[in-house]
Design a protein around this motif. Structure first.
Motif, PDB file in Angstrom:
ATOM      1  N   SER A  36       0.976  -1.231   0.005  1.00 18.10           N
ATOM      2  CA  SER A  36       0.162   0.153   0.013  1.00 18.10           C
ATOM      3  C   SER A  36       0.940   1.289   0.038  1.00 18.10           C
ATOM      4  O   SER A  36       0.546   2.225  -0.207  1.00 18.10           O
ATOM      5  N   MET A 102     -15.206  -1.850   0.155  1.00 19.30           N
ATOM      6  CA  MET A 102     -13.702  -1.838   0.885  1.00 19.30           C
ATOM      7  C   MET A 102     -13.599  -0.024   1.128  1.00 19.30           C
ATOM      8  O   MET A 102     -13.035   0.186   2.073  1.00 19.30           O
ATOM      9  N   ALA A 105     -15.543   0.572   4.576  1.00 19.35           N
ATOM     10  CA  ALA A 105     -14.679   0.112   5.626  1.00 19.35           C
ATOM     11  C   ALA A 105     -13.427   1.077   6.002  1.00 19.35           C
ATOM     12  O   ALA A 105     -12.682   0.660   6.796  1.00 19.35           O
ATOM     13  N   GLY A 106     -13.264   1.798   4.938  1.00 18.16           N
ATOM     14  CA  GLY A 106     -11.871   2.685   5.094  1.00 18.16           C
ATOM     15  C   GLY A 106     -10.634   2.194   4.697  1.00 18.16           C
ATOM     16  O   GLY A 106      -9.606   2.539   5.359  1.00 18.16           O
ATOM     17  N   TRP A 107     -10.629   1.327   3.696  1.00 20.34           N
ATOM     18  CA  TRP A 107      -9.440   0.615   3.068  1.00 20.34           C
ATOM     19  C   TRP A 107      -8.597   1.670   2.389  1.00 20.34           C
ATOM     20  O   TRP A 107      -9.188   2.472   1.824  1.00 20.34           O
ATOM     21  N   ASP A 108      -7.496   1.430   2.417  1.00 24.46           N
ATOM     22  CA  ASP A 108      -6.487   2.291   1.968  1.00 24.46           C
ATOM     23  C   ASP A 108      -6.633   2.236   0.321  1.00 24.46           C
ATOM     24  O   ASP A 108      -7.153   1.539  -0.374  1.00 24.46           O
ATOM     25  N   ARG A 109      -6.756   3.365  -0.481  1.00 29.12           N
ATOM     26  CA  ARG A 109      -7.022   3.606  -1.771  1.00 29.12           C
ATOM     27  C   ARG A 109      -6.361   2.688  -2.651  1.00 29.12           C
ATOM     28  O   ARG A 109      -6.667   2.226  -3.952  1.00 29.12           O
ATOM     29  N   TRP A 111      -5.527  -0.480  -2.196  1.00 32.21           N
ATOM     30  CA  TRP A 111      -6.114  -1.944  -2.400  1.00 32.21           C
ATOM     31  C   TRP A 111      -7.565  -1.553  -3.224  1.00 32.21           C
ATOM     32  O   TRP A 111      -8.008  -2.418  -3.823  1.00 32.21           O
ATOM     33  N   ILE A 112      -8.352  -0.316  -2.947  1.00 36.57           N
ATOM     34  CA  ILE A 112      -9.480  -0.124  -3.763  1.00 36.57           C
ATOM     35  C   ILE A 112      -9.152  -0.095  -5.219  1.00 36.57           C
ATOM     36  O   ILE A 112      -9.848  -0.772  -5.958  1.00 36.57           O
TER      37      ILE A 112
END
Length: 142
Positions: A36, A102, A105-109, A111-112
Protein backbone atom coordinates in the motif's frame (compact mmCIF):
# COMPACT_ATOMS: atom_id res chain seq x y z
CA UNK A 1 -10.88 -18.18 -37.57
CA UNK A 2 -13.29 -15.27 -37.73
CA UNK A 3 -12.25 -11.67 -37.14
CA UNK A 4 -14.23 -11.61 -33.88
CA UNK A 5 -12.44 -14.71 -32.60
CA UNK A 6 -9.10 -13.06 -33.40
CA UNK A 7 -10.25 -10.02 -31.41
CA UNK A 8 -11.05 -12.26 -28.45
CA UNK A 9 -7.58 -13.82 -28.62
CA UNK A 10 -5.95 -10.39 -28.84
CA UNK A 11 -7.92 -9.14 -25.84
CA UNK A 12 -7.08 -12.25 -23.83
CA UNK A 13 -3.34 -12.07 -24.51
CA UNK A 14 -3.04 -8.30 -24.09
CA UNK A 15 -4.99 -8.33 -20.82
CA UNK A 16 -2.95 -11.14 -19.27
CA UNK A 17 0.39 -9.63 -20.34
CA UNK A 18 -0.56 -6.13 -19.19
CA UNK A 19 -1.86 -7.20 -15.79
CA UNK A 20 1.12 -9.49 -15.17
CA UNK A 21 3.50 -6.67 -16.12
CA UNK A 22 1.68 -4.35 -13.71
CA UNK A 23 1.86 -6.90 -10.89
CA UNK A 24 5.57 -7.54 -11.47
CA UNK A 25 6.40 -3.82 -11.41
CA UNK A 26 4.34 -3.17 -8.28
CA UNK A 27 5.74 -6.13 -6.38
CA UNK A 28 9.24 -5.18 -7.52
CA UNK A 29 8.78 -1.63 -6.27
CA UNK A 30 7.65 -2.83 -2.84
CA UNK A 31 11.19 -3.95 -1.97
CA UNK A 32 10.17 -5.24 1.45
CA UNK A 33 7.76 -2.39 2.19
CA UNK A 34 3.97 -2.81 2.41
CA UNK A 35 2.32 -2.84 -1.01
CA UNK A 36 0.00 0.00 0.00
CA UNK A 37 3.04 2.31 0.19
CA UNK A 38 4.06 1.67 -3.42
CA UNK A 39 3.50 4.44 -5.98
CA UNK A 40 1.05 2.61 -8.21
CA UNK A 41 -0.97 5.30 -9.99
CA UNK A 42 1.44 5.98 -12.84
CA UNK A 43 2.14 2.31 -13.42
CA UNK A 44 -1.56 1.50 -13.47
CA UNK A 45 -2.34 4.27 -15.94
CA UNK A 46 0.59 3.38 -18.21
CA UNK A 47 -0.32 -0.30 -18.11
CA UNK A 48 -3.96 0.32 -19.02
CA UNK A 49 -2.99 2.82 -21.73
CA UNK A 50 -0.33 0.48 -23.08
CA UNK A 51 -2.81 -2.39 -23.19
CA UNK A 52 -5.27 -0.28 -25.17
CA UNK A 53 -2.57 0.75 -27.65
CA UNK A 54 -1.25 -2.83 -27.89
CA UNK A 55 -4.74 -4.19 -28.66
CA UNK A 56 -5.26 -1.55 -31.35
CA UNK A 57 -1.85 -2.20 -32.92
CA UNK A 58 -2.40 -5.97 -32.82
CA UNK A 59 -5.75 -5.64 -34.51
CA UNK A 60 -4.28 -3.37 -37.19
CA UNK A 61 -1.47 -5.89 -37.67
CA UNK A 62 -3.94 -8.73 -38.09
CA UNK A 63 -5.85 -6.59 -40.59
CA UNK A 64 -2.67 -5.96 -42.58
CA UNK A 65 -1.79 -9.66 -42.70
CA UNK A 66 -5.23 -10.54 -44.05
CA UNK A 67 -6.57 -7.39 -45.69
CA UNK A 68 -9.30 -9.19 -47.59
CA UNK A 69 -10.76 -10.91 -44.55
CA UNK A 70 -14.38 -10.12 -43.88
CA UNK A 71 -15.16 -7.97 -40.86
CA UNK A 72 -18.88 -8.52 -41.13
CA UNK A 73 -20.58 -10.00 -38.10
CA UNK A 74 -23.19 -12.65 -38.67
CA UNK A 75 -25.89 -13.66 -36.18
CA UNK A 76 -23.58 -16.22 -34.56
CA UNK A 77 -20.82 -13.63 -34.03
CA UNK A 78 -23.26 -11.19 -32.47
CA UNK A 79 -24.72 -13.79 -30.13
CA UNK A 80 -21.29 -15.08 -29.07
CA UNK A 81 -20.16 -11.51 -28.47
CA UNK A 82 -23.25 -10.72 -26.42
CA UNK A 83 -22.99 -13.83 -24.27
CA UNK A 84 -19.25 -13.42 -23.79
CA UNK A 85 -19.74 -9.84 -22.64
CA UNK A 86 -22.49 -10.89 -20.23
CA UNK A 87 -20.26 -13.55 -18.73
CA UNK A 88 -17.32 -11.16 -18.39
CA UNK A 89 -19.41 -8.37 -16.89
CA UNK A 90 -19.95 -10.41 -13.73
CA UNK A 91 -16.47 -9.42 -12.58
CA UNK A 92 -17.15 -5.74 -13.20
CA UNK A 93 -20.07 -6.00 -10.79
CA UNK A 94 -18.00 -7.98 -8.29
CA UNK A 95 -15.25 -5.35 -8.48
CA UNK A 96 -17.68 -2.48 -8.01
CA UNK A 97 -19.31 -4.09 -4.99
CA UNK A 98 -15.94 -5.02 -3.50
CA UNK A 99 -14.60 -1.48 -4.02
CA UNK A 100 -17.72 0.03 -2.48
CA UNK A 101 -17.45 -2.20 0.58
CA UNK A 102 -13.72 -1.52 0.88
CA UNK A 103 -14.33 2.24 0.69
CA UNK A 104 -17.06 2.04 3.33
CA UNK A 105 -14.69 0.07 5.56
CA UNK A 106 -12.01 2.73 5.14
CA UNK A 107 -9.47 0.62 3.26
CA UNK A 108 -6.44 2.27 1.66
CA UNK A 109 -6.93 3.63 -1.88
CA UNK A 110 -4.20 1.31 -3.14
CA UNK A 111 -6.31 -1.77 -2.39
CA UNK A 112 -9.49 -0.24 -3.75
CA UNK A 113 -7.85 0.76 -7.04
CA UNK A 114 -6.17 -2.61 -7.36
CA UNK A 115 -9.30 -4.65 -6.73
CA UNK A 116 -11.05 -2.62 -9.42
CA UNK A 117 -8.18 -3.15 -11.88
CA UNK A 118 -8.02 -6.87 -11.06
CA UNK A 119 -11.74 -7.27 -11.63
CA UNK A 120 -11.57 -5.37 -14.94
CA UNK A 121 -8.76 -7.69 -16.02
CA UNK A 122 -10.67 -10.78 -14.88
CA UNK A 123 -13.75 -9.51 -16.72
CA UNK A 124 -11.77 -9.19 -19.92
CA UNK A 125 -10.13 -12.61 -19.50
CA UNK A 126 -13.38 -14.38 -18.64
CA UNK A 127 -15.31 -12.70 -21.46
CA UNK A 128 -12.57 -13.48 -23.98
CA UNK A 129 -12.33 -17.10 -22.83
CA UNK A 130 -16.10 -17.51 -23.09
CA UNK A 131 -16.00 -16.21 -26.66
CA UNK A 132 -13.05 -18.41 -27.64
CA UNK A 133 -14.69 -21.50 -26.12
CA UNK A 134 -17.91 -20.71 -27.98
CA UNK A 135 -16.03 -20.35 -31.27
CA UNK A 136 -13.90 -23.45 -30.70
CA UNK A 137 -16.31 -25.74 -28.92
CA UNK A 138 -19.45 -24.95 -30.78
CA UNK A 139 -21.95 -22.29 -29.96
CA UNK A 140 -24.91 -24.66 -29.88
CA UNK A 141 -23.64 -26.20 -26.62
CA UNK A 142 -24.53 -23.01 -24.70
Amino acid sequence: MTHEEKRAWIMLVVTVVAYCAYAVVIVGRADGHPLSEVAYTGVLLWTVGGAIVAAIVAEIGIGMVRPGASREKDVRDKEIGRRGEHIGQSFVVIGAVAAMLMAMAGWDRFWIANVIYLCFALSSVLGSLAKIIAYRGGFQQW
